[in-house]
Design an enzyme around this catalytic site. Sequence first.
Site, short mmCIF file in Angstrom:
data_model
loop_
_atom_site.label_atom_id
_atom_site.label_comp_id
_atom_site.label_asym_id
_atom_site.label_seq_id
_atom_site.Cartn_x
_atom_site.Cartn_y
_atom_site.Cartn_z
N GLU A 252 -10.42 21.26 -53.69
CA GLU A 252 -10.68 20.36 -54.82
C GLU A 252 -12.04 20.62 -55.47
OE1 GLU A 252 -10.10 16.32 -53.48
OE2 GLU A 252 -7.94 16.59 -53.38
N GLU B 142 -2.57 19.28 -49.00
CA GLU B 142 -3.14 18.03 -48.46
C GLU B 142 -2.24 16.90 -48.94
OE1 GLU B 142 -7.43 17.75 -48.80
OE2 GLU B 142 -7.23 15.60 -49.05
C1 GAL Z 1 -9.02 14.46 -50.78
C2 GAL Z 1 -10.12 15.33 -50.21
C3 GAL Z 1 -10.37 15.02 -48.75
C4 GAL Z 1 -10.49 13.53 -48.57
C5 GAL Z 1 -9.23 12.88 -49.06
C6 GAL Z 1 -9.17 11.39 -48.85
O1 GAL Z 1 -9.03 14.43 -52.15
O2 GAL Z 1 -9.75 16.67 -50.30
O3 GAL Z 1 -11.53 15.65 -48.32
O4 GAL Z 1 -11.58 13.10 -49.30
O5 GAL Z 1 -9.11 13.13 -50.44
O6 GAL Z 1 -7.99 10.86 -49.39
#
Ligand code: GAL
Length: 829
Positions: A430, A506
């Site tokens: 991100e 993710e």
């Molecule tokens: C994502 C990020 C992670 C964490 C997560 C929490 O956007 O890549 O590191 O912050 O959100 O939801």
Amino acid sequence: MKNFIALFLFFCATIAASAQIRTEILLEKNWKFSRTDQPEAVGPDFDDAAWQSVRVPHDWAAYGPFDGNADLQNVAITQDGETQASMKSGRTGGLPFIGVGWYRTRFDAGGFEPGSRRASICFDGAMSNARVWLNGREVGFRPYGYNSFWFDISPFVKERDNVLAVRLENLPESSRWYPGAGLYRNVRLRITSDVHVPVWGTRVTTSRVSEQSAEVELHTEISAPAGLKGAFRIVTKILDAGGNAIASASYGAGAVPESATTRFSIANPHLWSPESPYLYRAVSELFVDDRSVDLYETRFGVRSLEIIPNKGMFLNGKPVKFRGVCNHHDLGPLGAAVNRRALQRQLEILKDMGCNAIRTAHNMPAPELVELCDEMGFMMMVEAFDEWNTAKCRNGYNLYFDQWAEKDLVNMIRQFRNNASVVMWSIGNEVPGQHTAKGMRTARDLQAICHREDPTRPVTMGIDNVQGAMNSHMAAILDVAGFTYRLPFYRKAYAELPQEIVLGSETASTISSRGVYHFPVVRGSNKMHEDNQCSGYDVEHCSWSNLPDDDFAHQDDYPWCIGEFVWTGFDYLGEPTPYGSKWPNHSSMFGIIDLAGIPKDRYYLYRSHWNPSEETLHILPHWTWPGREGQTTPVFVYTNHPSAELFINGKSQGKLTKDKGMTVERTDTKEASDQLLRLRRYRLMWMDAKYEPGTIKVVAYNERGEAVAEREVHTAGRPHHIELSADRTSLAADGRDLAFITARVVDSRGNLCPDASHSLRFKTSGAGTFEAAANGDPTNLEQFHLPRMSLFKGQLVAIVRAGERSGTLRFEAEAAGLGKGTVELKVQD
Ligand code: GAL
């Protein structure tokens, strides 16, 4: 028999030779540590007697105390959609990691001789901005805390009484989670002859892999003094898991070359996979004028991995999807200090859940984790960065990216490119600027470095600005486009991107606290509760994220989805979303498993879907609700079976069957989402159940309608005693092994008392010591290393460490009114 004798002789020779030609010493004991910045500590004669004695790996901040003002960050977290800055407490865990720390140790480099021998020192990771001196002379600097790095210390080292000094410094606002502090990973000293394979100096590639045969190529770099004369030979044997030599090859030259390549064929290879993590070893011996000069071992696996547009991912020719989790590097109450057994226990818990993959978010892993994934069968996405040169955190990696990114990436790939478990590299998470041409070019250049260092593995990154990354072509130029959340974009990305596959790099970011249930049970986004906890009904997520079931549905409905990495497997220190501005709260609630390593209810939802051949039949919530009599108290069941019937005190509440018709397309409306319709595909939910004390029972049915299993949960009586159970009964007497002891407070019939919050005191005696404890409560400010801890929802986990002598380790936990619980463990050589 002949083979056996030959092999035996080879091993004897190997062992005898290796004692002289290559030694590796773990610098783990006899360290001194200070938090006072004192430049004179570089000098060999500096008096460090008053410094604290520590053992490495060591995390100076894990001991606390917790403080809401530690690393207070006044920021708008733009990735989370925030536009206004606000004070964030606990973002990095509320632990004292900021500032300077010094480490010093004395060591002998037995067998080192100036001129004819070489020595290197390797740090598996040092948090952060490491400056290293040996015998008063500066050896080098390395800023990134997660990267493994090494220095050639031959010009500085002596055979006896060396003094190594390391200065580390952590800046405020340098991280979005708890980074740890200090020499939190291993430090290794290596002594070799002057002709040797340098650190990470081999590369194994396997090709034309099938069940009948595989081709293996081993490329070995050789370091030698300039102008050295003599005939050179390298002899490599491939050993199977039983240590049998199954192939061998040699290469010779009139002078020592810079590298040598040898090739092998393996007939009927054992292919590596999560189900069968078979490993081979290539053992190479180097000779100059027939004198053995080095012995180097490279462990590898034989497997193929293909990602085919519009078809999906194939491991050894068979379709596979990532059922993965993202994990940060900390180990809860142990802080960031790496411990092999603690990692192994995490993987054991994940394996039982049906997890087959790990993403090392958002940085390089400890080598112990990669080795364990090789051995236990997990595919890995190894990630390098959370930031490129645009800041997410004022003092984050953006300060170093331009100067260090290539060096750090190269180290990561060279270190792990022979590991069978590693199937993909990730160049970032991100990062800001995904929508720009500059961002796209940076991605292209980083991917090119990965391909140069390792032409065999695909490269991905976590994209959250999907439309932006499609417009800039960043998503299109990656081997694999990985999306963080953003399910509504999956179909568009599949239709428009050339790769024609989508990876959920993710997913979920569902938030829950173990054993905490909030009413009424409704889907909630960024919902805050007065107790600073999130509901254990698994219906809450962040504004940018979703529920596990939403990802299951996408993965199940679309063959071109190649799997997911859930955020996160385990809770971690820091990032207490949605309570980032509401102290006390110092750890995440994203985990499927809590900070103490106790599974939350969600664990059983994943297990029911990811590990369907094992029986899962899990009921929630607990059934001890004094004051809720007659009130609606929904009951959820997570099971691999298709149907179940619920009984409350013998009265049927009806039989429910998972509704397979709740596809993505049918449930893609806000209304369907509010009514939890998609959840009916994966969970059985009796939304109107009313609480009455007694027993809830669930009977599960198979596809043929036959009753196949049942479970009961009872209303608990008064807390009666402490029940202790250790994860293992026997530990190795190596000073490193750990046992994790779960303490539960139960009533006189053995039912968990779900609200028990007694403070337990611990006593450890005999062949080990108390290490730490945690209860999984993100709002709890008790220090992990003190021998007492309060229960959270009736449970906690205490950790004990084996000593170095065999004997019995006795652990006791005691609380007023509950008596004493005891466990005895064997510690043996
Ligand atoms: C994502 C990020 C992670 C964490 C997560 C929490 O956007 O890549 O590191 O912050 O959100 O939801």
